[in-house]
Scaffold this motif. Structure first.
Motif, short mmCIF file in Angstrom:
data_model
loop_
_atom_site.label_atom_id
_atom_site.label_comp_id
_atom_site.label_asym_id
_atom_site.label_seq_id
_atom_site.Cartn_x
_atom_site.Cartn_y
_atom_site.Cartn_z
N LEU A 401 -2.77 21.25 16.08
CA LEU A 401 -3.64 21.98 17.02
C LEU A 401 -5.00 22.28 16.38
CD1 LEU A 401 -1.05 24.47 18.57
CD2 LEU A 401 -2.12 22.50 19.70
N TYR A 402 -5.00 22.63 15.12
CA TYR A 402 -6.26 22.93 14.44
C TYR A 402 -7.11 21.66 14.28
CZ TYR A 402 -4.10 27.40 13.26
OH TYR A 402 -3.49 28.63 13.33
N ILE A 403 -6.48 20.56 13.99
CA ILE A 403 -7.21 19.30 13.86
C ILE A 403 -7.80 18.90 15.21
CG2 ILE A 403 -6.97 16.83 13.39
CD1 ILE A 403 -4.83 17.60 11.30
N ILE A 404 -7.03 19.09 16.28
CA ILE A 404 -7.53 18.79 17.63
C ILE A 404 -8.73 19.68 17.94
CG2 ILE A 404 -6.98 18.98 20.09
CD1 ILE A 404 -4.11 18.14 19.36
N GLU A 405 -8.67 20.94 17.53
CA GLU A 405 -9.80 21.86 17.77
C GLU A 405 -11.07 21.35 17.10
OE1 GLU A 405 -11.10 26.47 16.84
OE2 GLU A 405 -9.61 25.44 15.62
N ILE A 406 -10.96 20.95 15.85
CA ILE A 406 -12.13 20.46 15.12
C ILE A 406 -12.69 19.19 15.77
CG2 ILE A 406 -12.90 19.49 12.92
CD1 ILE A 406 -11.01 21.42 11.53
N LEU A 407 -11.80 18.28 16.16
CA LEU A 407 -12.25 17.03 16.79
C LEU A 407 -12.94 17.31 18.11
CD1 LEU A 407 -9.17 14.72 16.05
CD2 LEU A 407 -11.41 14.71 14.92
N LEU A 408 -12.40 18.25 18.91
CA LEU A 408 -13.04 18.59 20.18
C LEU A 408 -14.42 19.19 19.96
CD1 LEU A 408 -10.03 20.09 22.19
CD2 LEU A 408 -11.26 17.96 22.67
N LYS A 409 -14.56 20.04 18.93
CA LYS A 409 -15.86 20.64 18.65
C LYS A 409 -16.86 19.59 18.17
CE LYS A 409 -14.44 25.40 17.75
NZ LYS A 409 -14.37 26.50 16.77
N LEU A 410 -16.40 18.65 17.35
CA LEU A 410 -17.29 17.59 16.90
C LEU A 410 -17.68 16.67 18.05
CD1 LEU A 410 -15.69 16.61 13.47
CD2 LEU A 410 -17.84 17.82 13.86
N TYR A 411 -16.81 16.55 19.04
CA TYR A 411 -17.14 15.75 20.23
C TYR A 411 -18.16 16.48 21.09
CZ TYR A 411 -16.57 13.24 24.64
OH TYR A 411 -16.80 12.52 25.80
N THR A 412 -18.07 17.80 21.14
CA THR A 412 -18.95 18.59 22.01
C THR A 412 -20.29 18.89 21.35
OG1 THR A 412 -17.01 19.59 23.03
CG2 THR A 412 -19.12 20.72 23.33
N TYR A 413 -20.25 19.29 20.08
CA TYR A 413 -21.45 19.71 19.37
C TYR A 413 -21.97 18.59 18.47
CZ TYR A 413 -19.62 24.25 20.74
OH TYR A 413 -19.12 25.31 21.45
N GLU A 414 -23.27 18.57 18.29
CA GLU A 414 -23.90 17.58 17.42
C GLU A 414 -23.37 17.78 15.99
OE1 GLU A 414 -26.31 15.19 15.14
OE2 GLU A 414 -26.42 17.36 14.90
N PRO A 415 -22.78 16.74 15.37
CA PRO A 415 -22.11 16.92 14.07
C PRO A 415 -22.98 17.53 12.99
CG PRO A 415 -21.56 14.78 15.02
CD PRO A 415 -22.63 15.36 15.89
N ARG A 416 -24.25 17.11 12.91
CA ARG A 416 -25.11 17.66 11.87
C ARG A 416 -25.39 19.14 12.12
NH1 ARG A 416 -29.61 13.09 12.27
NH2 ARG A 416 -28.89 13.33 14.43
N ALA A 417 -25.38 19.55 13.38
CA ALA A 417 -25.53 20.97 13.70
C ALA A 417 -24.27 21.74 13.37
CB ALA A 417 -25.88 21.14 15.18
N TYR A 418 -23.13 21.12 13.66
CA TYR A 418 -21.85 21.79 13.42
C TYR A 418 -21.64 22.03 11.93
CZ TYR A 418 -16.88 22.84 13.88
OH TYR A 418 -15.65 23.47 13.85
N PHE A 419 -22.10 21.09 11.10
CA PHE A 419 -21.97 21.24 9.66
C PHE A 419 -23.33 21.55 9.02
CE2 PHE A 419 -18.25 18.42 10.48
CZ PHE A 419 -17.28 19.33 10.08
N GLY A 420 -24.15 22.32 9.72
CA GLY A 420 -25.44 22.72 9.17
C GLY A 420 -25.29 23.66 8.00
N ARG A 421 -26.41 23.88 7.31
CA ARG A 421 -26.38 24.72 6.11
C ARG A 421 -25.97 26.15 6.39
NH1 ARG A 421 -31.81 24.38 2.94
NH2 ARG A 421 -32.68 24.57 5.03
N LYS A 422 -26.25 26.64 7.59
CA LYS A 422 -25.94 28.03 7.92
C LYS A 422 -24.58 28.19 8.59
CE LYS A 422 -30.11 29.20 6.64
NZ LYS A 422 -30.32 29.95 5.40
N GLN A 423 -23.90 27.08 8.84
CA GLN A 423 -22.62 27.15 9.56
C GLN A 423 -21.47 27.32 8.57
OE1 GLN A 423 -22.74 27.37 12.77
NE2 GLN A 423 -24.94 27.00 12.81
N PHE A 424 -21.43 28.49 7.94
CA PHE A 424 -20.43 28.73 6.90
C PHE A 424 -19.01 28.65 7.46
CE2 PHE A 424 -17.55 31.96 5.14
CZ PHE A 424 -17.40 31.47 3.86
#
Length: 732
Positions: A401-424
């Motif tokens: 379920l957690y892996i599905i959550e991350i994949l859905l977020k990466l599908y919805t949000y721009e990956p570089r934004a999702y893993f930006g410097r401020k996205q702790f």
């Protein structure tokens, strides 16, 4: 202005005459002005010469490589105690650097000396210019001592009075302690036991012999605890807090005026006369800003220039120039709006109705709530028996379920934004899930091989599962506020950490010199008489030996630090003090009392005072005048992004934006000129308490006020106020 020279907050030391061409002289003036602005920006007050060579050396000294090198050698200096006798990693004493000659010469002729010089090594850390926060804290303690001394003397007098009362009440009763020793027959032992009672470490044990004899005697101890534990300890906190606030205001006042003094000096170096006023040209202002902050982006620099040159006259006046250090200190985040890669690769699929429905679901608040519930259910399963097969299979379900959550977020949000410097928290979630997945797979593989079961990997898996529960902090607003407060006070907590390190190091070295080898640790399986008394017959039948405190010794630096940490907690500290007194001398208790007074009564109370001040200041201030000016200009230019808009995941911090100025008159042209770049002020959670207090004081200094002279600034006392600031006085 009074006291003006060519140094702000510093005096000019032996300036050298310049014989360079005019162009080079202009460059030197620019470097000198930039040095003043940089010092004002970071609140540095280091005297330096103003000759061209000295200025370049000063820049080299402030370079990060020099700071790293200095800290490295300080760490080497402090870590020598790990290798010197008594040592954690024994090596020949000839590796000692600073007291090698003295100590080595004495050892060569069989004169064994006490190496007190080792306890002075933290002086290097304190005197290092970048350790000014630690020095300020030490100054606060030093300034607090005279006032707290009177309270402490009154407290000691109270303890002695109660000690005499105890001697007369219980000395001739023939009472005994649990160990069978005479009860309250020696005035010094009574004073020590009553001092320990103030810390509650020996309560109610110390009272029980008298209480068992007659319950009326409990009134004596109750009265003592009320007066000394609750009243005097509260007075200690009140005195420390009051003096901390008073001297903190004085420090902030100095910092504020020194910063203004330096900025005025920088202005005087670069100023030219335009009409009837002196100004700094736009070109020189830009050159100065780029020297002070080399990595500033073009749009960011253009934004700050628009704020400083409001009328776009091509120059910056004195009042706006003085704000440059504050402008550079405020973190303006440059944002670049980017499209999702899938939108470029397969636009029809990504923009289809089914895809948009998935994206809306992921962005909806209910999606977060669902996973909050999943985390809570996971927490219940973590607490259950791991050996149950159903629990083991459920763990795979939660991981999926957690892996599905991350994949859905990466599908919805721009990956570089999702893993930006401020996205702790995004990084935290992903790393925890990946690590848990790898560890779980590894543990399952090992178990299926039936060769052995790795307890270490299993421990890692369990810890990673528990750490996943921290994701709840992101979802609950109150939790986020607490984390924000911790981030706010983080830099100063590190300062207090440095202060505690210095005090611990000094006491650890003294403890090793006084107590090393007196207590020995033996394996718990050893049952020899020597092992039962920690290798010292003086501990026979003592509480220290009965409680098996043998590993609490001063035989090396690491063990000494652990003992000092136990003393800071104060529980059972009298047992430790009594044990070391038995193997040396009763006067050894003064070492432990001194540590308690310095660390628990003084430093811990100052830390509490800081926490209180941090809380009050955080709720007293909003945005500074400079921050407001920046936000206003951002909105005027039509390139503003609000804090909450960052939550949609489409924005990414891009500090290396292309240099595009602000051209055009209307908002559309400005946006096109910026090529997708937008700005926002970084969250106020990153502002420190010192910065907030300084901002409060500076807000009440008139823009045209050049302040007192340099000598007056450096000689400020806590009773001097320039100017009379009611808000600052009340809040700080």
């Amino acid at each position: 202005m009074p006291g003006a020279g060519r140094a702000a907050g510093v005096r000019r030391l032996h300036p050298q005459p310049s014989e360079e061409p005019p162009a080079q002289e202009e460059d030197q003036d620019l470097l000198l002005a930039a040095a003043y602005v940089s010092d004002a920006q970071y609140n540095r007050n280091v005297p330096f010469e103003t000759s061209p060579r000295a200025i370049r050396l000063y820049y080299f000294y402030n370079h990060w490589t020099m700071q790293v090198a200095i800290y490295f050698f300080i760490c080497v200096d402090l870590s020598l105690a790990l290798f010197e006798e008594p040592a954690l990693f024994p090596l020949p004493f000839l590796l000692t650097l600073f007291d090698l000659i003295i100590y080595g010469s004495l050892e060569a002729v069989n004169i064994h000396s006490i190496r007190w010089s080792r306890a002075l090594r933290p002086v290097f850390l304190i005197n290092f210019p970048e350790s000014r926060q630690i020095r300020r804290t030490f100054r606060s303690i030093r300034n607090t001592l005279p006032d707290i001394l009177y309270v402490f003397l009154l407290f000691v007098f109270s303890v002695l009075i109660f000690s005499l009362m105890a001697l007369k009440l219980f000395g001739d009763r023939g009472l005994q302690t649990v160990e069978g020793l005479p009860y309250f027959t020696n005035i010094l032992d009574i004073a020590f036991e009553l001092y320990v009672l103030v810390t509650t470490a020996n309560s109610p044990d110390v009272m029980m012999p008298a209480y068992n004899f007659n319950w009326w005697y409990s009134l004596y101890f109750i009265t003592y605890i009320i007066i000394n534990t609750y009243i005097f300890m509260s007075v200690f906190l009140a005195v420390v807090y009051n003096n901390y606030r008073k001297h903190l205001k004085n420090e902030i006042r100095k910092l504020a005026y020194l910063k203004r003094h330096k900025m005025i000096e920088a202005f005087n170096i670069l100023k030219v006369k335009v009409g009837t006023e002196f100004v700094v040209t736009e070109a020189r202002w830009k050159q100065l800003a780029r020297i002070v902050m080399p990595h500033i982006s073009g749009p960011h620099l253009e934004l700050l220039l628009r704020i400083s040159d409001e009328g776009q006259k091509g120059h910056v006046d004195k009042m706006n120039f003085i704000r440059l250090a504050d402008l550079l200190n405020i973190q303006v985040v440059t944002i670049n709006i980017k499209r999702h890669p899938l939108e470029d690769w397969m636009p029809r699929v990504y923009q289809s109705s089914a895809s948009l429905l998935v994206q809306r679901m992921v962005r909806h608040r209910i999606f977060v709530w669902v996973y909050d519930v999943i985390i809570l259910i996971n927490a219940i399963f973590i607490a259950l028996d791991e050996k149950n097969p159903f629990i083991s299979y459920a763990e795979w379900l939660f991981l999926s379920l957690y892996i599905i959550e991350i994949l859905l977020k990466l599908y919805t949000y721009e990956p570089r934004a999702y893993f930006g410097r401020k996205q702790f928290w995004n990084w935290f979630d992903t790393l925890i899930i990946i690590a848990a997945l790898v560890a779980t797979v590894a543990n399952t593989t090992i178990q299926s091989a039936r060769k052995y079961n790795s307890q270490q990997i299993l421990d890692i898996v369990l810890i990673l599962r528990i750490l996943r529960l921290l994701r709840i902090i992101v979802s609950i607003q109150r939790f986020r506020l607490i984390v924000t407060t911790l981030i706010n006070i983080g830099p100063t907590i590190l300062t207090f950490g440095g202060l505690v390190l210095v005090v611990y190091y000094v006491f650890a070295i003294i403890g090793m010199e006084a107590f090393h080898g007196k207590v020995q640790f033996f394996d718990p399986n050893f049952t020899t008489p020597n092992a039962l008394v920690c290798g010292n017959p003086g501990l026979k039948d003592s509480a220290f030996a009965r409680d098996r405190y043998c590993k609490n010794n001063f035989n090396d630096l690491a063990s000494s630090f652990i003992v000092l940490m136990e003393l800071t907690v104060v529980n059972q500290w009298h047992v430790l003090a009594g044990g070391f007194a038995l193997v040396t001398h009763q006067a050894a208790k003064l070492y432990f009392i001194g540590f308690h007074v310095v660390v628990v009564i003084l430093i811990v109370n100052i830390f509490i005072a800081f926490i209180l001040e941090a809380f009050f200041v955080a709720y007293s201030l909003e945005k500074s005048e400079v921050e407001t000016a920046i936000e206003k200009k951002i909105q005027e230019l039509g390139v503003g992004i609000q804090e909450e808009e960052m939550q949609d995941g489409k924005l990414v911090d891009n500090m290396d934006a292309k240099d595009g100025g602000f051209s055009g008159d209307d908002g559309d042209n400005k946006r096109k000129a910026l090529k997708g770049l937008y700005f926002r002020i970084a969250s106020k959670k990153y502002r420190t308490v010192d910065a907030l207090l300084q901002q409060m004081f500076e807000s009440e200094i008139a823009p045209e006020d050049e302040g007192p002279s340099l000598d007056e600034i450096l000689n400020f006392s806590a009773g001097d106020v320039y100017p009379k600031n009611p808000n600052f006085e009340n809040s700080a």
